[in-house]
Design an enzyme around this catalytic site. Structure first.
Site, PDB file in Angstrom:
ATOM      1  N   ASP A  86       0.870  -1.173   0.000  1.00  0.00           N
ATOM      2  CA  ASP A  86       0.000   0.000   0.000  1.00  0.00           C
ATOM      3  C   ASP A  86       0.908   1.224   0.000  1.00  0.00           C
ATOM      4  O   ASP A  86       1.473   1.605   1.027  1.00  0.00           O
ATOM      5  CB  ASP A  86      -0.909  -0.005   1.228  1.00  0.00           C
ATOM      6  CG  ASP A  86      -1.864   1.180   1.250  1.00  0.00           C
ATOM      7  OD1 ASP A  86      -1.729   2.072   0.385  1.00  0.00           O
ATOM      8  OD2 ASP A  86      -2.739   1.220   2.130  1.00  0.00           O
ATOM      9  N   ASN A 113       5.087   1.470 -11.226  1.00  0.00           N
ATOM     10  CA  ASN A 113       3.993   1.700 -12.160  1.00  0.00           C
ATOM     11  C   ASN A 113       2.715   2.235 -11.516  1.00  0.00           C
ATOM     12  O   ASN A 113       1.947   2.947 -12.152  1.00  0.00           O
ATOM     13  CB  ASN A 113       3.690   0.373 -12.877  1.00  0.00           C
ATOM     14  CG  ASN A 113       2.344   0.351 -13.551  1.00  0.00           C
ATOM     15  OD1 ASN A 113       2.187   0.816 -14.671  1.00  0.00           O
ATOM     16  ND2 ASN A 113       1.344  -0.194 -12.862  1.00  0.00           N
ATOM     17  N   SER A 169       5.542   8.083 -15.181  1.00  0.00           N
ATOM     18  CA  SER A 169       5.056   9.455 -15.032  1.00  0.00           C
ATOM     19  C   SER A 169       3.870   9.622 -15.977  1.00  0.00           C
ATOM     20  O   SER A 169       3.093   8.690 -16.162  1.00  0.00           O
ATOM     21  CB  SER A 169       6.192  10.447 -15.351  1.00  0.00           C
ATOM     22  OG  SER A 169       5.751  11.781 -15.245  1.00  0.00           O
ATOM     23  N   TYR A 199      -2.110  16.305  -9.188  1.00  0.00           N
ATOM     24  CA  TYR A 199      -1.741  15.150 -10.017  1.00  0.00           C
ATOM     25  C   TYR A 199      -0.548  15.493 -10.913  1.00  0.00           C
ATOM     26  O   TYR A 199       0.447  14.751 -10.951  1.00  0.00           O
ATOM     27  CB  TYR A 199      -2.918  14.693 -10.882  1.00  0.00           C
ATOM     28  CG  TYR A 199      -2.539  13.592 -11.844  1.00  0.00           C
ATOM     29  CD1 TYR A 199      -2.285  12.297 -11.388  1.00  0.00           C
ATOM     30  CD2 TYR A 199      -2.400  13.841 -13.201  1.00  0.00           C
ATOM     31  CE1 TYR A 199      -1.906  11.287 -12.259  1.00  0.00           C
ATOM     32  CE2 TYR A 199      -2.028  12.843 -14.084  1.00  0.00           C
ATOM     33  CZ  TYR A 199      -1.778  11.565 -13.611  1.00  0.00           C
ATOM     34  OH  TYR A 199      -1.400  10.571 -14.478  1.00  0.00           O
ATOM     35  N   LYS A 203       3.337  13.841 -11.050  1.00  0.00           N
ATOM     36  CA  LYS A 203       3.976  13.270 -12.239  1.00  0.00           C
ATOM     37  C   LYS A 203       5.274  14.011 -12.577  1.00  0.00           C
ATOM     38  O   LYS A 203       6.236  13.408 -13.053  1.00  0.00           O
ATOM     39  CB  LYS A 203       3.001  13.314 -13.418  1.00  0.00           C
ATOM     40  CG  LYS A 203       1.739  12.470 -13.219  1.00  0.00           C
ATOM     41  CD  LYS A 203       2.033  10.974 -13.246  1.00  0.00           C
ATOM     42  CE  LYS A 203       2.150  10.308 -11.923  1.00  0.00           C
ATOM     43  NZ  LYS A 203       2.412   8.852 -12.000  1.00  0.00           N
TER      44      LYS A 203
END
Length: 312
Positions: A86, A113, A169, A199, A203
């Site tokens: 987790d 990933n 990313s 978000y 990334k």
């Protein structure tokens, strides 16, 4: 304007010259794919298993992971290994890494990933970090840090002297040009920044982390890459609004395509020469957001992340 153009170029790639048929035999290779119970991660694990790798399916839900392992066994004849992870709970990350290290001494490829995209702004990690930055960046940083002994041993044992860390990313990394450290935990600034910016920031952080890992461990045989897997039909977009989902849906490709770039990075002979590169669909070297080349910012992020995990 330049960032929008970059996103559009990456979102409309030419036909791939690379396919899963190009993967070499992976017998003897030990790999971990985070978030391998669904989407791109599952497709990545499927290809790795098909070419005889020993694959750990790292996921939060044992039920979903075991269902994925069953599916993969039916499709490939090979069985993945469940590893409970987790990423939104740093203590779980530590337990997961310790579990892996109790079973394996070498790790040849780590696919970072897993990810979460645009959840409700109220959602935080177990330790109170922004859910997206905490999961996508800090969780993967800590997991990678704890697995470094196995990665270094994997590099030493490999004929090419390399182990690989593949960091997922997205084109969203082009949409911000800095890190707002005051948004990493639950602050008014974080709420003002908004879930979509958070978000993109995560990334952007994935690329900075990958680049710093590449600089720090290249001379010890670790190859670190970051990549945009493409705009894909997966459950990553489950938190998007219906209107945004409609427009995003016009540019989505089948999830199978999304595994191509990370498989190229993680398994191809030329992948050993990609250290520090930013990759784009499908299996190409791309141009990262220029701001991700800021070495001081990457060091500052690394230092901050080290401070967050030092007492766990």
């Amino acid at each position: 304007m330049g960032s929008t153009v970059s996103v559009m170029k990456e979102g409309l790639p030419p036909k791939s010259t690379y396919s899963v048929n190009d993967i070499p035999d992976l017998t003897g290779k030990v790999m971990i794919v985070t978030g391998a119970n669904t989407g791109v991660g599952k497709e990545t694990a499927k290809a790795l298993l098909s070419y005889n790798a020993k694959v750990y399916i790292a996921a939060r839900s044992q039920e979903k992971a075991e269902a994925a392992i069953k599916d993969l066994k039916e499709e490939t004849g090979k069985e993945g290994i469940f590893l409970k992870l987790d990423l939104s709970d740093l203590r779980s990350v530590k337990t997961s890494a310790e579990e892996f290290l109790s079973k394996e001494t070498e790790l040849h490829v780590l696919f970072n990933n897993a990810g979460v995209m645009a959840p409700p702004i109220e959602q935080l990690t177990a330790q109170g970090y922004d859910l997206q930055f905490g999961t996508n960046v800090l969780g993967h940083f800590y997991f990678t840090k704890l697995l470094l002994p196995a990665l270094l041993a994997g590099a030493k044992a490999s004929p090419d002297g390399k182990a690989r860390v593949v960091n997922t990313s997205s084109s969203g990394s082009h949409l911000v040009n800095n890190l707002k450290f005051n948004t990493f935990k639950d602050t008014p600034a974080r709420k003002r920044f908004g879930t979509y910016n958070l978000y993109s920031q995560s990334k952007f952080g994935n690329v900075l982390f990958s680049n710093e890992l590449a600089r720090r461990y290249n001379d010890q045989g670790i190859v670190s890459t970051s990549l945009n897997p493409g705009n894909l039909q997966s459950d990553l977009q489950r938190h998007l609004s219906p209107i945004l989902m409609f427009f995003v849906g016009l540019l989505l490709y089948p999830v199978e395509y999304g595994a191509l770039t990370q498989l190229w990075s993680g398994t191809s002979p030329e992948g050993t020469e990609l250290n520090g590169k930013y990759l784009i669909p499908w299996a190409r070297i791309g141009k990262p957001n220029p701001a991700t080349n800021d070495e001081k910012l990457a060091r500052d992020l690394w230092t901050w992340m080290e401070e967050q995990v030092e007492n766990l």
